[in-house]
Design a protein around this motif. Structure first.
Motif, PDB file in Angstrom:
ATOM      1  N   HIS A  59       0.827  -1.209   0.000  1.00  0.00           N
ATOM      2  CA  HIS A  59       0.000   0.000   0.000  1.00  0.00           C
ATOM      3  C   HIS A  59       0.862   1.260   0.000  1.00  0.00           C
ATOM      4  N   ALA A  60       1.931   1.235  -0.795  1.00  0.00           N
ATOM      5  CA  ALA A  60       2.890   2.350  -0.834  1.00  0.00           C
ATOM      6  C   ALA A  60       2.529   3.393  -1.891  1.00  0.00           C
ATOM      7  N   TYR A  61       1.349   3.295  -2.486  1.00  0.00           N
ATOM      8  CA  TYR A  61       1.014   4.186  -3.593  1.00  0.00           C
ATOM      9  C   TYR A  61       0.929   5.643  -3.200  1.00  0.00           C
ATOM     10  N   GLY A  62       0.822   5.966  -1.931  1.00  0.00           N
ATOM     11  CA  GLY A  62       0.786   7.352  -1.504  1.00  0.00           C
ATOM     12  C   GLY A  62       2.154   7.918  -1.183  1.00  0.00           C
ATOM     13  N   GLN A  63       3.202   7.108  -1.311  1.00  0.00           N
ATOM     14  CA  GLN A  63       4.540   7.546  -0.957  1.00  0.00           C
ATOM     15  C   GLN A  63       5.289   8.016  -2.205  1.00  0.00           C
TER      16      GLN A  63
END
Length: 136
Positions: A59-63
């Protein structure tokens, strides 16, 4: 994919040096080197799919670091499809033509491919650096 790119870079460099020789040898060497393109396509598919899998798992898509890394990863197969494949097609056409000045015609596409592989290797280095360091 990085290993195949490095081997292709060295092979095209060697091919450029052998251009003053017999055209049949150059044609044979090119066929051997261009056989690696299929592996590059498979490597590109695996690279992008593993990146998407990592995205879904972590769930790293916001980084920011992950977005930049995935942008670079997506650039690798895109660069291969848009730039590298065109240069290989030009070389195939030149080698199949019955022209006496093939050596001179091959100089530019082979130089372009050497540049292409250098860019690809730089992009791989960027991906590794982005994997180790995190932006934002």
């Amino acid at each position: 994919m990085a290993g195949t790119t490095a081997v292709s870079f060295v092979s095209f460099k060697r091919l450029a040096k052998s251009m003053t020789g017999n055209i049949d040898e150059v044609s044979h060497d090119f066929k051997m080197v261009s056989g690696l393109s299929g592996l590059l396509i498979l490597g590109g598919i695996l690279l992008v799919s593993s990146g998407v899998g990592l995205l879904l798992l972590t769930h790293a898509y916001g980084q920011l670091w992950f977005q930049v890394k995935m942008g670079v990863v997506a650039t690798l197969p895109l660069n291969g499809f848009l730039f590298g494949a065109r240069q290989e097609q030009k070389i195939k056409q030149i080698l199949s033509a019955p022209d006496g000045q093939i050596h001179r015609q091959l100089r530019q596409p082979i130089a372009n491919l050497r540049t292409f592989y250098a860019i690809q290797l730089f992009l791989f280095l960027t991906v590794v650096i982005l994997a180790v360091t995190r932006l934002g």
